[in-house]
Design a protein around this motif. Structure first.
Motif, PDB file in Angstrom:
ATOM      1  N   TRP A  93       0.827  -1.209   0.000  1.00 59.53           N
ATOM      2  CA  TRP A  93       0.000   0.000   0.000  1.00 59.53           C
ATOM      3  C   TRP A  93       0.864   1.263   0.000  1.00 59.53           C
ATOM      4  O   TRP A  93       0.514   2.272  -0.618  1.00 59.53           O
ATOM      5  CB  TRP A  93      -0.937  -0.008   1.211  1.00 59.53           C
ATOM      6  CG  TRP A  93      -2.174  -0.833   0.989  1.00 59.53           C
ATOM      7  CD1 TRP A  93      -2.437  -2.077   1.492  1.00 59.53           C
ATOM      8  CD2 TRP A  93      -3.313  -0.478   0.189  1.00 59.53           C
ATOM      9  NE1 TRP A  93      -3.667  -2.511   1.067  1.00 59.53           N
ATOM     10  CE2 TRP A  93      -4.227  -1.553   0.262  1.00 59.53           C
ATOM     11  CE3 TRP A  93      -3.653   0.637  -0.579  1.00 59.53           C
ATOM     12  CZ2 TRP A  93      -5.459  -1.539  -0.395  1.00 59.53           C
ATOM     13  CZ3 TRP A  93      -4.887   0.649  -1.239  1.00 59.53           C
ATOM     14  CH2 TRP A  93      -5.768  -0.431  -1.143  1.00 59.53           C
ATOM     15  N   TRP A  96       2.119   1.778  -3.447  1.00 55.04           N
ATOM     16  CA  TRP A  96       0.954   2.219  -4.252  1.00 55.04           C
ATOM     17  C   TRP A  96       0.661   3.696  -3.977  1.00 55.04           C
ATOM     18  O   TRP A  96       0.419   4.479  -4.899  1.00 55.04           O
ATOM     19  CB  TRP A  96      -0.269   1.355  -3.890  1.00 55.04           C
ATOM     20  CG  TRP A  96      -1.535   1.867  -4.519  1.00 55.04           C
ATOM     21  CD1 TRP A  96      -2.001   1.639  -5.781  1.00 55.04           C
ATOM     22  CD2 TRP A  96      -2.499   2.750  -3.909  1.00 55.04           C
ATOM     23  NE1 TRP A  96      -3.178   2.317  -5.997  1.00 55.04           N
ATOM     24  CE2 TRP A  96      -3.503   3.005  -4.860  1.00 55.04           C
ATOM     25  CE3 TRP A  96      -2.604   3.346  -2.646  1.00 55.04           C
ATOM     26  CZ2 TRP A  96      -4.604   3.826  -4.599  1.00 55.04           C
ATOM     27  CZ3 TRP A  96      -3.695   4.162  -2.375  1.00 55.04           C
ATOM     28  CH2 TRP A  96      -4.680   4.400  -3.354  1.00 55.04           C
ATOM     29  N   SER A 100       0.537   5.852  -7.169  1.00 57.77           N
ATOM     30  CA  SER A 100      -0.806   5.961  -7.755  1.00 57.77           C
ATOM     31  C   SER A 100      -1.737   6.906  -7.006  1.00 57.77           C
ATOM     32  O   SER A 100      -2.808   7.216  -7.506  1.00 57.77           O
ATOM     33  CB  SER A 100      -1.470   4.568  -7.788  1.00 57.77           C
ATOM     34  OG  SER A 100      -0.692   3.680  -8.538  1.00 57.77           O
ATOM     35  N   HIS A 101      -1.363   7.331  -5.829  1.00 59.63           N
ATOM     36  CA  HIS A 101      -2.230   8.230  -5.067  1.00 59.63           C
ATOM     37  C   HIS A 101      -1.621   9.636  -5.021  1.00 59.63           C
ATOM     38  O   HIS A 101      -2.199  10.600  -5.493  1.00 59.63           O
ATOM     39  CB  HIS A 101      -2.411   7.656  -3.648  1.00 59.63           C
ATOM     40  CG  HIS A 101      -3.250   8.499  -2.737  1.00 59.63           C
ATOM     41  ND1 HIS A 101      -2.779   9.633  -2.124  1.00 59.63           N
ATOM     42  CD2 HIS A 101      -4.539   8.371  -2.329  1.00 59.63           C
ATOM     43  CE1 HIS A 101      -3.734  10.174  -1.375  1.00 59.63           C
ATOM     44  NE2 HIS A 101      -4.812   9.427  -1.488  1.00 59.63           N
ATOM     45  N   ARG A 129      -7.182   9.837 -12.535  1.00 58.14           N
ATOM     46  CA  ARG A 129      -6.362   8.928 -11.700  1.00 58.14           C
ATOM     47  C   ARG A 129      -6.556   9.221 -10.212  1.00 58.14           C
ATOM     48  O   ARG A 129      -6.486   8.314  -9.387  1.00 58.14           O
ATOM     49  CB  ARG A 129      -4.897   9.067 -12.069  1.00 58.14           C
ATOM     50  CG  ARG A 129      -4.654   8.740 -13.529  1.00 58.14           C
ATOM     51  CD  ARG A 129      -3.726   7.588 -13.662  1.00 58.14           C
ATOM     52  NE  ARG A 129      -3.682   7.139 -15.030  1.00 58.14           N
ATOM     53  CZ  ARG A 129      -2.654   6.514 -15.571  1.00 58.14           C
ATOM     54  NH1 ARG A 129      -1.576   6.287 -14.858  1.00 58.14           N
ATOM     55  NH2 ARG A 129      -2.694   6.098 -16.803  1.00 58.14           N
ATOM     56  N   ALA A 132      -9.682   7.552  -9.250  1.00 60.97           N
ATOM     57  CA  ALA A 132      -9.457   6.095  -9.210  1.00 60.97           C
ATOM     58  C   ALA A 132      -8.730   5.708  -7.922  1.00 60.97           C
ATOM     59  O   ALA A 132      -9.031   4.683  -7.296  1.00 60.97           O
ATOM     60  CB  ALA A 132      -8.664   5.645 -10.432  1.00 60.97           C
ATOM     61  N   ALA A 133      -7.782   6.559  -7.488  1.00 61.47           N
ATOM     62  CA  ALA A 133      -7.041   6.260  -6.247  1.00 61.47           C
ATOM     63  C   ALA A 133      -7.988   6.318  -5.054  1.00 61.47           C
ATOM     64  O   ALA A 133      -7.940   5.458  -4.166  1.00 61.47           O
ATOM     65  CB  ALA A 133      -5.892   7.248  -6.078  1.00 61.47           C
ATOM     66  N   GLN A 135     -11.147   5.824  -5.107  1.00 62.98           N
ATOM     67  CA  GLN A 135     -12.049   4.666  -5.187  1.00 62.98           C
ATOM     68  C   GLN A 135     -11.357   3.403  -4.664  1.00 62.98           C
ATOM     69  O   GLN A 135     -11.965   2.578  -3.982  1.00 62.98           O
ATOM     70  CB  GLN A 135     -12.506   4.466  -6.642  1.00 62.98           C
ATOM     71  CG  GLN A 135     -13.552   3.368  -6.815  1.00 62.98           C
ATOM     72  CD  GLN A 135     -14.862   3.693  -6.103  1.00 62.98           C
ATOM     73  OE1 GLN A 135     -15.450   4.739  -6.333  1.00 62.98           O
ATOM     74  NE2 GLN A 135     -15.306   2.803  -5.201  1.00 62.98           N
ATOM     75  N   ARG A 136     -10.068   3.297  -5.003  1.00 62.84           N
ATOM     76  CA  ARG A 136      -9.324   2.112  -4.521  1.00 62.84           C
ATOM     77  C   ARG A 136      -9.263   2.118  -2.993  1.00 62.84           C
ATOM     78  O   ARG A 136      -9.404   1.082  -2.346  1.00 62.84           O
ATOM     79  CB  ARG A 136      -7.916   2.132  -5.130  1.00 62.84           C
ATOM     80  CG  ARG A 136      -6.974   1.064  -4.630  1.00 62.84           C
ATOM     81  CD  ARG A 136      -6.385   0.257  -5.759  1.00 62.84           C
ATOM     82  NE  ARG A 136      -5.341  -0.653  -5.295  1.00 62.84           N
ATOM     83  CZ  ARG A 136      -5.560  -1.773  -4.621  1.00 62.84           C
ATOM     84  NH1 ARG A 136      -6.793  -2.118  -4.295  1.00 62.84           N
ATOM     85  NH2 ARG A 136      -4.556  -2.551  -4.269  1.00 62.84           N
ATOM     86  N   ASP A 139     -12.694   1.144  -1.681  1.00 61.63           N
ATOM     87  CA  ASP A 139     -12.916  -0.301  -1.764  1.00 61.63           C
ATOM     88  C   ASP A 139     -12.142  -1.034  -0.671  1.00 61.63           C
ATOM     89  O   ASP A 139     -12.644  -1.957  -0.053  1.00 61.63           O
ATOM     90  CB  ASP A 139     -12.503  -0.831  -3.149  1.00 61.63           C
ATOM     91  CG  ASP A 139     -13.390  -0.284  -4.257  1.00 61.63           C
ATOM     92  OD1 ASP A 139     -14.481   0.240  -3.942  1.00 61.63           O
ATOM     93  OD2 ASP A 139     -12.983  -0.351  -5.435  1.00 61.63           O
ATOM     94  N   GLY A 140     -10.895  -0.583  -0.449  1.00 57.66           N
ATOM     95  CA  GLY A 140     -10.078  -1.249   0.567  1.00 57.66           C
ATOM     96  C   GLY A 140     -10.598  -1.050   1.967  1.00 57.66           C
ATOM     97  O   GLY A 140     -10.434  -1.908   2.836  1.00 57.66           O
TER      98      GLY A 140
END
Ligand SMILES: N[C@@H](CCC(=O)N[C@@H](CS)C(=O)NCC(=O)O)C(=O)O
Length: 201
Positions: A93, A96, A100-101, A129, A132-133, A135-136, A139-140
């Motif tokens: 994480w 990531w 990505s964040h 993006r 999307a980050a 949202q990820r 979800d987590g």
């Protein structure tokens, strides 16, 4: 320890919050990125990458990169899972987050909050993006109170956010994400997490 940081920067505040949580003593040296304080010869001698955060440890050794610093500060504490697999998941994480964040959510926040840009004028790729980050993360966090939980327990059963064994797991990124002006994804995970972070010290 001396922490060189800019208090508008999430990367720097991560280091401050980790040190505060662990009750480490430090001097905070405010280093204004907008005034190029990271580009002076003195600062470049500390961190040739010209970025904050950077620290000088009590023994005089320097260290840069927010995630390297917080890992080092938290070594041996309950912030880092003892189980090797959980530890690797935590690193998963963290890597990531940097790839990505941070480049999207933090950049959007910087441009909206500190450069006065409208969200509509942000580069579409950053918005796409960034969302999307978030949202990820949503979800987590929807199913479990921590991204690396090790137990798969329901978030609702532990409203205090404590791990079942009484340990706090590394809290996920996103604390400053609201300043980015990106819509928060639907669902309860990130909202719950942000509420909990408001009380995290
Ligand atoms: N990956 C680095 C990123 C550090 C970074 O981007 N720092 C920015 C502030 S958030 C900075 O110092 N910018 C000033 C510059 O590049 O001159 C980390 O996590 O520490």
């Amino acid at each position: 320890m001396r922490i060189f940081g800019d208090s508008i920067s999430g990367n720097c505040l991560k280091v401050k919050w980790t040190a505060d949580h662990l009750r480490l003593s430090y001097d905070w040296i405010e280093t204004d990125v907008l005034k190029a304080a990271t580009r002076t010869p003195e600062f470049l001698a500390l961190n040739p990458a010209g970025q904050v955060p950077a620290v000088i440890l009590d023994d005089g050794r320097p260290l840069a990169q927010s995630n390297a610093i917080i890992l080092h500060l938290a070594e041996g504490s309950a912030l880092i899972p003892a189980d090797p697999y959980d530890r690797a998941r935590m690193l998963e994480w963290m890597f990531w987050e940097q790839y990505s964040h941070e480049p999207y959510v933090a950049v959007a926040r910087f441009q909206v909050r500190f450069q006065g840009k409208a969200v509509a004028d942000l580069e579409p790729r950053i918005v796409e993006r960034g969302k999307a980050a978030l949202q990820r993360l949503e979800d987590g966090l929807a199913a479990s109170p921590f991204l690396v939980d090790g137990g798969g327990q329901s978030r609702r059963r532990r409203p205090g956010g404590l791990h079942p064994r009484g340990r706090r797991r590394r809290l996920p990124p996103g604390r400053l994400s609201e300043g980015a002006g990106l819509d928060r994804p639907g669902g309860e995970g990130l909202g719950y997490h942000l509420g909990r972070l408001a009380t995290f010290r």
